[in-house]
Design an enzyme around this catalytic site. Sequence first.
Site, PDB file in Angstrom:
ATOM      1  N   LYS A 178       0.849  -1.208   0.000  1.00  0.00           N
ATOM      2  CA  LYS A 178       0.000   0.000   0.000  1.00  0.00           C
ATOM      3  C   LYS A 178       0.883   1.257   0.000  1.00  0.00           C
ATOM      4  O   LYS A 178       0.575   2.249  -0.668  1.00  0.00           O
ATOM      5  CB  LYS A 178      -0.917  -0.020   1.233  1.00  0.00           C
ATOM      6  CG  LYS A 178      -1.682   1.279   1.498  1.00  0.00           C
ATOM      7  CD  LYS A 178      -2.607   1.650   0.357  1.00  0.00           C
ATOM      8  CE  LYS A 178      -3.632   2.726   0.634  1.00  0.00           C
ATOM      9  NZ  LYS A 178      -3.249   3.946   1.240  1.00  0.00           N
ATOM     10  N   HIS A 181       2.157   1.725  -3.438  1.00  0.00           N
ATOM     11  CA  HIS A 181       1.019   2.221  -4.234  1.00  0.00           C
ATOM     12  C   HIS A 181       0.924   3.739  -4.096  1.00  0.00           C
ATOM     13  O   HIS A 181       0.792   4.466  -5.081  1.00  0.00           O
ATOM     14  CB  HIS A 181      -0.281   1.553  -3.752  1.00  0.00           C
ATOM     15  CG  HIS A 181      -1.531   2.276  -4.185  1.00  0.00           C
ATOM     16  ND1 HIS A 181      -1.979   3.423  -3.555  1.00  0.00           N
ATOM     17  CD2 HIS A 181      -2.407   2.054  -5.189  1.00  0.00           C
ATOM     18  CE1 HIS A 181      -3.068   3.855  -4.157  1.00  0.00           C
ATOM     19  NE2 HIS A 181      -3.348   3.036  -5.155  1.00  0.00           N
ATOM     20  N   GLU A 185       1.461   6.702  -6.821  1.00  0.00           N
ATOM     21  CA  GLU A 185       0.410   7.718  -6.989  1.00  0.00           C
ATOM     22  C   GLU A 185       1.034   9.130  -7.009  1.00  0.00           C
ATOM     23  O   GLU A 185       0.665   9.965  -7.839  1.00  0.00           O
ATOM     24  CB  GLU A 185      -0.570   7.547  -5.823  1.00  0.00           C
ATOM     25  CG  GLU A 185      -1.695   8.530  -5.732  1.00  0.00           C
ATOM     26  CD  GLU A 185      -2.496   8.290  -4.438  1.00  0.00           C
ATOM     27  OE1 GLU A 185      -2.869   7.137  -4.138  1.00  0.00           O
ATOM     28  OE2 GLU A 185      -2.727   9.277  -3.708  1.00  0.00           O
TER      29      GLU A 185
HETATM   30  P1  NBP Z   1      -8.698   9.624  10.931  1.00  0.00           P
HETATM   31  O1  NBP Z   1      -7.372   9.183  10.445  1.00  0.00           O
HETATM   32  O2  NBP Z   1      -9.012  11.055  10.916  1.00  0.00           O
HETATM   33  O3  NBP Z   1      -8.898   9.067  12.424  1.00  0.00           O
HETATM   34  C1  NBP Z   1     -10.044   9.374  13.175  1.00  0.00           C
HETATM   35  C2  NBP Z   1     -10.500   8.173  13.953  1.00  0.00           C
HETATM   36  O4  NBP Z   1      -9.476   7.739  14.851  1.00  0.00           O
HETATM   37  C3  NBP Z   1     -11.715   8.495  14.799  1.00  0.00           C
HETATM   38  O5  NBP Z   1     -12.563   7.385  14.803  1.00  0.00           O
HETATM   39  C4  NBP Z   1     -11.073   8.732  16.168  1.00  0.00           C
HETATM   40  O6  NBP Z   1     -11.963   8.539  17.254  1.00  0.00           O
HETATM   41  C5  NBP Z   1     -10.052   7.638  16.154  1.00  0.00           C
HETATM   42  N1  NBP Z   1      -9.066   7.758  17.232  1.00  0.00           N
HETATM   43  C6  NBP Z   1      -8.087   8.662  17.438  1.00  0.00           C
HETATM   44 BR1  NBP Z   1      -7.782  10.101  16.370  1.00  0.00          BR
HETATM   45  N2  NBP Z   1      -7.366   8.444  18.530  1.00  0.00           N
HETATM   46  C7  NBP Z   1      -7.891   7.334  19.063  1.00  0.00           C
HETATM   47  C8  NBP Z   1      -7.576   6.591  20.222  1.00  0.00           C
HETATM   48  N3  NBP Z   1      -6.553   6.925  20.991  1.00  0.00           N
HETATM   49  N4  NBP Z   1      -8.335   5.516  20.501  1.00  0.00           N
HETATM   50  C9  NBP Z   1      -9.358   5.173  19.703  1.00  0.00           C
HETATM   51  N5  NBP Z   1      -9.703   5.818  18.585  1.00  0.00           N
HETATM   52  C10 NBP Z   1      -8.978   6.906  18.269  1.00  0.00           C
HETATM   53  O7  NBP Z   1      -9.864   8.829  10.149  1.00  0.00           O
HETATM   54  P2  NBP Z   1     -10.029   8.476   8.613  1.00  0.00           P
HETATM   55  O8  NBP Z   1      -9.687   9.611   7.723  1.00  0.00           O
HETATM   56  O9  NBP Z   1     -11.355   7.822   8.498  1.00  0.00           O
HETATM   57  O10 NBP Z   1      -8.895   7.375   8.348  1.00  0.00           O
HETATM   58  C11 NBP Z   1      -8.855   6.158   9.097  1.00  0.00           C
HETATM   59  C12 NBP Z   1      -7.612   5.393   8.689  1.00  0.00           C
HETATM   60  O11 NBP Z   1      -7.675   5.081   7.294  1.00  0.00           O
HETATM   61  C13 NBP Z   1      -6.321   6.174   8.879  1.00  0.00           C
HETATM   62  O12 NBP Z   1      -5.288   5.311   9.292  1.00  0.00           O
HETATM   63  C14 NBP Z   1      -6.022   6.718   7.507  1.00  0.00           C
HETATM   64  O13 NBP Z   1      -4.655   6.974   7.303  1.00  0.00           O
HETATM   65  C15 NBP Z   1      -6.520   5.583   6.628  1.00  0.00           C
HETATM   66  N6  NBP Z   1      -6.903   5.968   5.284  1.00  0.00           N
HETATM   67  C16 NBP Z   1      -7.552   7.112   5.042  1.00  0.00           C
HETATM   68  C17 NBP Z   1      -7.912   7.458   3.737  1.00  0.00           C
HETATM   69  C18 NBP Z   1      -8.675   8.716   3.459  1.00  0.00           C
HETATM   70  O14 NBP Z   1      -8.889   9.006   2.273  1.00  0.00           O
HETATM   71  N7  NBP Z   1      -9.102   9.458   4.474  1.00  0.00           N
HETATM   72  C19 NBP Z   1      -7.615   6.595   2.689  1.00  0.00           C
HETATM   73  C20 NBP Z   1      -6.981   5.406   2.960  1.00  0.00           C
HETATM   74  C21 NBP Z   1      -6.615   5.102   4.258  1.00  0.00           C
HETATM   75  P3  NBP Z   1     -12.770   9.815  17.838  1.00  0.00           P
HETATM   76  O15 NBP Z   1     -13.926   9.986  16.944  1.00  0.00           O
HETATM   77  O16 NBP Z   1     -13.117   9.373  19.195  1.00  0.00           O
HETATM   78  O17 NBP Z   1     -11.815  10.991  17.825  1.00  0.00           O
END
Ligand code: NBP
Length: 475
Positions: A178, A181, A185
């Site tokens: 990944k 990838h 990109e």
């Molecule tokens: P974020 O990367 O913004 O993370 C937010 C989430 O993490 C919320 O659910 C938050 O809970 C939780 N969280 C945090 Br911050 N600290 C925490 C802790 N100590 N314990 C438990 N939960 C915790 O979310 P996302 O953009 O949906 O991405 C999620 C994952 O997917 C990431 O690793 C990201 O790199 C990956 N990803 C993202 C994309 C994209 O396009 N966004 C694409 C591909 C992969 P809360 O609500 O309680 O704060």
Amino acid sequence: MGVVGLAVMGSNLARNLASREGNTVAIYNRSHEKTDVLVAEHPEAGFVPAFSYEEFAAALATPRTAIIMVKAGRPTDAVIDSLVDVFEPGDIIVDGGNALFTDTIRREKAVRETGINFVGAGISGGEEGALHGPSIMPGGSDESWVTLGPILRSIAAIAEGEPCVTHIGHDGAGHFVKMVHNGIEYADMQLIAEAYDLIRRGTGKTPAEIADVFARWNEGELESYLIEITAEVLRQVDAATGRPLVDVILDQAGAKGTGAWTVQTALDLGVPVSGIAEAVFARSLSSHPEQRAVAGDLPGPVEGLEVEDDDAFIEDVRLALYASKIVAYSQGFDEIRAGAAQYDWTIDLGAVSKIWRGGCIIRAQFLNRIADAYAQTPDLPVLLTAPYFVEALGRAQGAWRRIVQTAAGAGIPAPAFSSSLAYYDGLRAERLPAALVQGQRDFFGAHTYQRIDKPGTFHTLWSGDRTEIEAEDTH
Ligand code: NBP
């Protein structure tokens, strides 16, 4: 099955899972509000909300499967620790976030000791992909794949009838792939941006007119999601000013770090991913306004860019883009090959190219050519030497060189185009000036060298009488 972490990616993935026949999905988020909102907004999903890890574990059928979608780094560790406390041997924890593969290797090892399975799975495609079908790159054990395979196949994107998921390899292999990838990109996006810049400066066409060029390109061998969205971005007009949106967006590109990881890892592995590196550095350069402000008056070429035949120039740019893209992908696959050798993973490179054909940002027809190349020669040492690519690179030769010359002559930065060509020429060179570098290294550091005419390791007594000695013992 369950999902932990209900920000944009997690909630969309949970909805995707819930939409598949026979699935019931338990959901948990640290702050309860997100859980309540998701349940309220999507009653059709039939989610089972949990408000503690104990409740979450109790809601899951055994062996349990939970996908974590939280911020990479410490948050992921915190969630894993909490799940390990409430899960049992045989259960499966999947980290679908953007973890660094070395973290995944560490986590897999630690979790395995509890008897619980841990799988690091790269998930690509952003929020739309998560909802409608991402490209999924799972690592982890063969045993976890038996349970996880059908689940992930059911939610992945479909490309030419095949789900965009395959078991990449053990422990961190999925997150490694990944990462690469994302590096590819970066390179692809930078190359497209350079093509746009050259066409704009060379022909004076408007962004909307260049959008038409990209839309046309999208009908041919460059067909890809990134070319398609480029046309859309270029066509967009800013509502506030009436100007092309691309002209009012600040020209400082952001980055979340996976491109830099790809390059850092390549440096460690000794793999020249120069196209990806230039793309990462081009973003860094753009993001230093203080340096750019003082450098604006530096001398440049006297002559600007003068294009006589717009159509011929645009065709040259297209061919240069295609050739540079082949180099960037070849370098990325080279890094995967080197990573597999270093970390003892068996990675089917053809299968990797196939699962990138749908759901992810670099999805493109072009990936079929890569799959064909590896189907023909699974241990191909350099992807760009596959017959199809040799033909394409041959076709692009003149155009590629003209474009790099033109860009340099006119003072237009085209770092990814130029470095791809330099890599290509370096690779095909019969003899490289690396011989001189070896001589220099031997001169100042007695680093020794090997000869073309006999085996052994040698050192010249540079500060003595300059005779050559066999130097096996000096190291
Ligand atoms: P974020 O990367 O913004 O993370 C937010 C989430 O993490 C919320 O659910 C938050 O809970 C939780 N969280 C945090 Br911050 N600290 C925490 C802790 N100590 N314990 C438990 N939960 C915790 O979310 P996302 O953009 O949906 O991405 C999620 C994952 O997917 C990431 O690793 C990201 O790199 C990956 N990803 C993202 C994309 C994209 O396009 N966004 C694409 C591909 C992969 P809360 O609500 O309680 O704060």
